[in-house]
Design an enzyme around this catalytic site. Structure first.
Site, PDB file in Angstrom:
ATOM      1  CB  ALA A 191      -0.905   0.000   1.223  1.00  0.00           C
ATOM      2  CB  CYS A 194      -5.596   5.821   3.926  1.00  0.00           C
ATOM      3  SG  CYS A 194      -3.909   5.422   3.490  1.00  0.00           S
TER       4      CYS A 194
END
Ligand code: HEM
Ligand code: HEM
Ligand code: SF4
Lengths: 413, 74
Positions: A248, A362
């Site tokens: 990520a 996130c």
């Protein structure tokens, strides 16, 4: 709640093929048929890779409400969960319990174990190192031949170096990391390709973790190793979490740097404005928020499944139905962001959903923000004459991933 | 606005178990919020912030992804 009456109009929702290819004439604009659903009276459904039709949530207000609604789950093992890819539908069944597939209260507990390195204080403390890294890469680029591919020279190395240093992994293995990550987030990858890529990454991560267990250093993997030793985390969980952070942590930021540069080059007035504010940290931060909103690189939606029947406007999401929440479309919902297709670095964009919303928003957002602030600021002030080295229509866009980006960006100055 | 010079017209409430330590509040209003060293969970430094900080606090409440913050008029 005493009122459990749900009203279902019984109409047949529109079905949109998803993800929809963009207009070939303009690779940058979001697909018109998905965007149109932000202004429709009722929700549409998305037809995804396996032929199933989860709800397609594109209105900003609906997403804001649903992503904090405890009646939605991210448990990807459940029947009916709308998986991103075939590979993910297979791997979901044997992925350990992580922040990416658990709901509160388990999610809250797991997330508190991993979020320390990503707090504002810790990330802000990395700013000087980031500045040094960005300046070094630009020194090298400016001293080298022209034109240069900005993706390889700048956009990809910045986040890859940062995330490998943070984790405590060896940047020398970056080609393995970058290739395997790309396969793992790609929609075209077969389950076999995904498994092979996962094995390569897994090998590097396991080797690094073994080293940290033996000899802890000041990095994230050593912190995770300590959690394993203290019995707060399983070894499998620590390895999966490290891998998730590695994946990520670089492709997304790399996409933002390359696409953001392209967007600025295509909007000379906005580039000029950015140059005029480089010494104003608040204005730079706001400009980065607008780039995150405008580009909305996560273009295949975040996914959930309903635990109960849920009324949304005139629609009823039934228990066990899947949802695709297209954060890019919500960021271009004119009801939330007037003239959404205009890049306006002065607008107040911070409420965007580019990092998602709700408990799964996130983990790396502060890191990504600081990386982008430092990177764009340095690029626009140190390379005043930056320009594309090829016609804009020849730029090679990459759509196959969960986030979109550029394969390459030839620039000169 | 009539409350511009008065301090403490509003109180911030943090629903700690909900906080996912995203740190959005700290970025928006660093004078008012911090994160705990041990787990990143939000800490309210100033529960009744001065009027000139209220805009930032309202933004923090709005962007908190966990809906863990409330601003209550006193
Ligand atoms: C994100 C905001 C953008 C929107 C909403 C947008 C929208 C559009 C639309 C509606 C067209 C006309 C298509 C047609 O009917 O001919 C177009 C053309 C085009 N756009 Fe964009 N665009 C955006 C950004 C960009 C950027 C940043 C680039 C640079 C790479 C770009 C490159 C192009 C090119 C080269 C064409 C002309 C294609 C042709 O006429 O053959 N666009 N755009
Ligand atoms: C500009 C860059 C980035 C963008 C646009 C982005 C976008 C997103 C989005 C939309 C989600 C929500 C997924 C969901 O709700 O299901 C997410 C979650 C996540 N991101 Fe990012 N991300 C970026 C950078 C990063 C970085 C640098 C890291 C690692 C350090 C990271 C690690 C994570 C993790 C671990 C999650 C899962 C959080 C959870 O489920 O609790 N991301 N990201
Ligand atoms: S913004 Fe919300 S979730 Fe994030 S640290 Fe602050 S209170 Fe916690």
């Amino acid at each position: 709640m005493t009122d459990t009456t749900l009203t279902d109009t019984g109409r047949t929702p529109d079905v949109v093929d998803y993800p929809t290819p963009r207009d070939p004439r303009c690779p940058f604009a979001q697909p018109a048929n998905v965007l149109a659903t932000t202004e429709a009276d009722q929700m549409a459904r998305a037809r995804i890779w396996d032929g199933s039709t989860p709800w397609l949530v594109t209105k900003y207000a609906d997403q804001h409400a649903l992503l904090t609604d405890p009646r939605l789950s991210i448990d990807e093992r459940r029947e009916g969960y709308p998986h991103m890819t075939r590979g993910r539908s297979v791997s979901a069944q044997h992925t350990p319990r992580l922040i990416t597939n658990t709901d509160a209260p388990e999610h809250t507990q797991l997330r508190r174990v991993v979020n320390l390195p990503f707090t504002v204080k810790r990330v802000e403390a990395m700013r000087p190192r980031l500045q040094e890294l960005v300046d070094g890469l630009l020194d090298e680029m400016l001293a080298g031949p022209r034109p240069v591919d900005l993706v390889q020279a700048f956009a990809l190395p910045v986040p890859t170096i940062v995330i490998t240093e943070m984790l405590g992994m060896d940047y020398g293995n970056r080609e393995d990391f970058q290739h395997a990550s790309h396969v793992l987030v790609s929609h075209d990858a077969t389950p076999e390709e995904s498994a092979a890529a996962g094995a390569v990454l897994g090998g590097h991560v396991a080797a690094a973790m073994e080293a940290k267990m033996a000899e802890p250093a000041d990095d994230v993997m050593s912190e995770l190793a300590a959690r394993v030793k203290a019995g707060e985390m399983t070894m499998r969980g620590a390895l999966s979490m490290s891998t998730a952070i590695l994946i990520a942590g670089h492709e997304t930021s790399a996409s933002m740097i390359s696409l953001g540069t392209l967007a600025l080059l295509q909007n000379p007035d906005q580039l000029e404005y950015f140059r005029s504010i480089v010494d104003d940290p608040k204005a730079v931060a706001a400009a980065v928020e607008e780039l995150l909103r405008y580009l909305s690189i996560v273009h295949t939606g975040v996914r959930r499944i309903a635990n109960e029947d849920i009324q949304v406007g005139a629609d009823v999401i039934r228990k066990d139905e899947g949802l695709v929440l297209d954060v890019a479309a919500a960021n271009w919902d004119p009801a939330q962001f007037p003239e959404p297709d205009r890049l306006d670095l002065t607008r107040s964009a911070r409420s965007h959903h580019a990092f998602g919303y709700g408990a799964h928003q996130c983990l790396g957002q502060t890191l990504a923000r600081v990386e982008l602030q430092v990177a764009f600021r340095a690029l626009v002030s140190r390379v005043p004459d930056l320009r594309l080295a090829i016609p804009a229509e020849d730029v090679d866009f990459a759509y196959e991933g969960v986030a979109y980006g550029l394969h390459s960006l030839p620039v000169t100055w | 606005m009539s409350d511009e010079t008065v301090t403490g017209t509003h109180r911030i409430e943090l629903d700690e178990p909900k906080c996912v330590a995203a740190g959005q509040c700290v970025m928006v209003a660093p004078e008012v919020f911090d994160q705990r060293d041990e787990d990143g969970v939000a800490v309210v430094l100033d529960e009744t912030p001065a009027a000139e900080l209220l805009d930032d606090v309202r933004e923090a409440v709005a962007v908190c992804p966990a809906a863990a913050l409330r601003l209550v008029a006193l």
